[in-house]
Scaffold this active site. Structure first.
Site, PDB file in Angstrom:
ATOM      1  N   ASP A  78       0.776  -0.930   0.075  1.00 59.77           N
ATOM      2  CA  ASP A  78       0.312   0.086   0.189  1.00 59.77           C
ATOM      3  C   ASP A  78       0.902   1.155  -0.308  1.00 59.77           C
ATOM      4  O   ASP A  78       1.961   1.481  -0.564  1.00 59.77           O
ATOM      5  CB  ASP A  78      -1.076  -0.059   1.287  1.00 59.77           C
ATOM      6  CG  ASP A  78      -2.214   0.683   0.846  1.00 59.77           C
ATOM      7  OD1 ASP A  78      -1.891   1.910   1.478  1.00 59.77           O
ATOM      8  OD2 ASP A  78      -2.854   0.623   0.879  1.00 59.77           O
ATOM      9  N   ASP A  79       0.712   2.616   0.906  1.00 55.46           N
ATOM     10  CA  ASP A  79       0.850   3.705   0.556  1.00 55.46           C
ATOM     11  C   ASP A  79       2.850   3.428   1.066  1.00 55.46           C
ATOM     12  O   ASP A  79       2.903   2.477   1.882  1.00 55.46           O
ATOM     13  CB  ASP A  79       0.018   4.524   1.343  1.00 55.46           C
ATOM     14  CG  ASP A  79       0.558   6.202   0.571  1.00 55.46           C
ATOM     15  OD1 ASP A  79       1.493   6.394   0.098  1.00 55.46           O
ATOM     16  OD2 ASP A  79      -0.079   6.984   1.501  1.00 55.46           O
ATOM     17  N   LYS A 154      -4.061  -0.320  -6.581  1.00 59.41           N
ATOM     18  CA  LYS A 154      -4.741   0.405  -6.217  1.00 59.41           C
ATOM     19  C   LYS A 154      -4.648   2.120  -6.287  1.00 59.41           C
ATOM     20  O   LYS A 154      -3.340   2.947  -5.656  1.00 59.41           O
ATOM     21  CB  LYS A 154      -4.353   0.385  -4.362  1.00 59.41           C
ATOM     22  CG  LYS A 154      -5.512   1.337  -3.374  1.00 59.41           C
ATOM     23  CD  LYS A 154      -5.245   0.780  -2.358  1.00 59.41           C
ATOM     24  CE  LYS A 154      -6.306   1.712  -1.032  1.00 59.41           C
ATOM     25  NZ  LYS A 154      -6.066   1.380   0.265  1.00 59.41           N
ATOM     26  N   ASP A 156      -5.619   5.190  -4.848  1.00 49.52           N
ATOM     27  CA  ASP A 156      -6.269   6.187  -4.092  1.00 49.52           C
ATOM     28  C   ASP A 156      -6.606   7.435  -4.103  1.00 49.52           C
ATOM     29  O   ASP A 156      -6.356   7.621  -5.995  1.00 49.52           O
ATOM     30  CB  ASP A 156      -5.094   5.919  -2.951  1.00 49.52           C
ATOM     31  CG  ASP A 156      -5.936   6.304  -1.108  1.00 49.52           C
ATOM     32  OD1 ASP A 156      -7.206   6.487  -1.245  1.00 49.52           O
ATOM     33  OD2 ASP A 156      -5.038   5.545   0.084  1.00 49.52           O
ATOM     34  N   SER A 188     -10.357   3.930  -5.698  1.00 55.21           N
ATOM     35  CA  SER A 188     -11.027   4.820  -4.154  1.00 55.21           C
ATOM     36  C   SER A 188     -11.837   6.155  -4.617  1.00 55.21           C
ATOM     37  O   SER A 188     -12.270   6.043  -3.278  1.00 55.21           O
ATOM     38  CB  SER A 188      -9.898   5.039  -2.892  1.00 55.21           C
ATOM     39  OG  SER A 188      -8.665   4.007  -3.262  1.00 55.21           O
ATOM     40  N   ARG A 216     -13.206   1.066  -2.865  1.00 59.21           N
ATOM     41  CA  ARG A 216     -13.408   0.778  -1.575  1.00 59.21           C
ATOM     42  C   ARG A 216     -14.324   1.531  -1.884  1.00 59.21           C
ATOM     43  O   ARG A 216     -14.497   3.171  -2.316  1.00 59.21           O
ATOM     44  CB  ARG A 216     -12.549   1.055  -1.209  1.00 59.21           C
ATOM     45  CG  ARG A 216     -11.101   0.272  -1.083  1.00 59.21           C
ATOM     46  CD  ARG A 216     -11.482  -0.449   0.049  1.00 59.21           C
ATOM     47  NE  ARG A 216     -11.537   0.455   1.421  1.00 59.21           N
ATOM     48  CZ  ARG A 216     -10.553   1.157   1.576  1.00 59.21           C
ATOM     49  NH1 ARG A 216      -9.705   1.606   1.610  1.00 59.21           N
ATOM     50  NH2 ARG A 216     -11.656   1.799   2.216  1.00 59.21           N
ATOM     51  N   ASP A 220     -12.145   3.259   5.548  1.00 55.38           N
ATOM     52  CA  ASP A 220     -10.662   2.425   5.856  1.00 55.38           C
ATOM     53  C   ASP A 220     -11.163   1.771   6.886  1.00 55.38           C
ATOM     54  O   ASP A 220     -11.421   1.874   7.632  1.00 55.38           O
ATOM     55  CB  ASP A 220      -9.519   3.145   6.581  1.00 55.38           C
ATOM     56  CG  ASP A 220      -8.629   3.666   4.770  1.00 55.38           C
ATOM     57  OD1 ASP A 220      -9.307   3.637   3.396  1.00 55.38           O
ATOM     58  OD2 ASP A 220      -7.705   4.279   5.139  1.00 55.38           O
TER      59      ASP A 220
END
Ligand SMILES: *[C@@H]1O[C@H](CO)[C@@H](O)[C@H](O)[C@H]1NC(C)=O
Ligand SMILES: *[C@@H]1O[C@H](CO)[C@@H](O)[C@H](O)[C@H]1NC(C)=O
Length: 413
Positions: A78-79, A154, A156, A188, A216, A220
């Site tokens: 992820d990030d 992903k 975001d 997202s 999503r 979160d």
């Protein structure tokens, strides 16, 4: 005549969904965020920092401990994986200390294990944690993903206006397509529309389905039962609006499974697993698979539950009944017997009054209509014999406080 009907159907379905051949069933794998966040200090937290070690050790364990065999195939960062600045050519580069051999090396390593590799970008000017965003570098970033052999992205939505997002995500999808590499696309923007930015906005799910493989929708997840309930409530309260948009190739994503972390009891972990299976949610683990306790491992490797989650019909289930702190969730699954679906049925207790709560249930309560009744299989206690549940029967269920029972109902001919 048949051919004509076929081509019309084909046309309709190709207009309605993203056509990259991916995510026929909800993706399964592992992802860093919920458990490992943005830990970047590898001296202080050598086992937990976002680094090639974490990814490689996780990949090793996913193969040696049977996760890949069970279907968990994506290993996703992820990030917080990149340098804070792009290089002189405008390319994003992995953090040189934590990923000394770069992303291509890591992706090759993950592929060499038979797994797939995923990473993270943000459509805005910066990622949520302040790393370089993609808004002015869409083409170069799409090409980097393809060059690195990325299988899952992903994207975001921090640090950008809602008004710019839809067009931007579509554009990035087109650019990924142009690279020729099929890359699973997790979007997202609905979470920012529906939850993070006020006033809330309803995203266009028809565009989502055409653009993304999963998205999503909501907040979160955090490591708590409160969070599992809050997210479950969103999906139940909005099920008429949201559930119909899930299907083969395009999925609603309630966020990662918490199994193996700190906030859920064993019973609560069963409840999250059952509800996420009913929701046709991506089964993305976010935990330390090197140290996970055996009973949690057994839950997430339960083949019968994975089969419900991965059911090929791809129909997202619903909360069909609730009251007295007990909820019933149902999902139509295979096999179809004489035009009657099988069902996955979960009873989830929100009660906290200290003992397994007993109640009676009929097929009518569950909206199950097969007139000859059902054969019932207990998915958490697979050694338990199957039994028959007829339209005239009333069954006594007992559910542990904040736990779940989970069954498969197969129609009797
Ligand atoms: C690109 O899009 C076309 C048209 O939807 C599709 O047929 C093709 O498989 C896509 N390619 C990739 C790599 O996603
Ligand atoms: C369920 O029904 C049975 C038979 O009608 C009855 O004996 C039992 O007490 C009921 N259980 C509960 C919890 O109401």
């Amino acid at each position: 005549m048949k051919a004509a009907i076929f081509s019309v159907l084909f046309l309709v379905s190709s207009i309605r969904a993203l056509d990259n051949g991916l995510a026929f069933t909800p993706p399964m794998g592992w992802m860093t965020w919920e458990r490992f966040r943005c830990i970047t200090d590898c001296e202080k937290y050598p086992k937990e920092c976002i680094s090639e070690n974490l990814i490689m050790e996780t990949a090793d364990v996913m193969v040696s401990e049977g996760y890949l065999d069970a279907g968990y195939e994506y290993v996703n960062i992820d990030d917080c994986w990149s340098e804070l600045e792009r290089d002189e050519n405008g390319k994003i580069v992995a953090d040189k200390k934590r990923f000394p051999r770069g992303i291509k090396f890591l992706s090759d390593y993950v592929h060499s294990k038979g797994l797939k590799f995923g990473t993270y970008l943000d459509y805005g000017t910066k990622t949520c944690a302040g790393y370089p965003g993609s808004i002015d570098h869409l083409e170069i970033d799409a090409q980097s993903l393809a060059d690195w052999g990325v299988d899952f992205i992903k994207m975001d939505g921090c640090n950008v206006d809602n008004s710019q997002m839809v067009e931007g995500y579509i554009k990035f999808g087109e650019l990924m397509n142009k690279t020729g590499r099929p890359i699973m696309y997790s979007c997202s923007w609905p979470a920012y529309f529906e939850y993070y930015r006020k006033p809330p906005q309803v995203p266009d799910y028809e565009i989502l389905k055409k653009t993304c493989n999963l998205w999503r929708n909501w907040i979160d997840i955090e490591d708590s039962w409160e969070s599992v309930k809050f997210i479950s409530d969103y999906f139940a309260e909005n099920q008429d609006r949201v559930a119909p948009h899930a299907g083969n190739g395009h999925w609603n994503d309630p966020d990662t499974l918490l199994h193996g972390n700190y906030g859920l009891s064993y019973d609560q972990s069963k409840a999250q697993l059952a509800v996420w299976a009913i929701l046709a949610a991506p089964f993305l683990l976010s935990t330390d698979l090197r140290t996970i306790k055996p009973e949690m491992k057994e839950l997430i490797l339960n083949r019968d539950i994975i089969a419900v989650n991965q059911d090929s019909l791809g129909i997202q289930g619903r909360r069909v009944n609730s009251g007295n702190g007990i909820e019933a969730w149902a999902r139509k699954i295979m096999p179809i017997v004489k035009e009657e679906h099988s069902y996955a049925i979960a009873f989830v207790s929100r009660r906290t009054d200290g003992h397994p709560h007993a109640f009676n249930v009929t097929l009518k309560d569950l909206q199950l209509t097969n007139k000859f009744g059902y054969i019932v299989k207990d998915l958490f206690n697979t050694h338990r014999a199957t039994y028959q549940f007829l339209q005239t029967d009333e069954f006594e269920e007992r559910v542990n406080p904040t736990g779940a029972n989970f069954y498969k109902f197969i129609p009797i001919e």
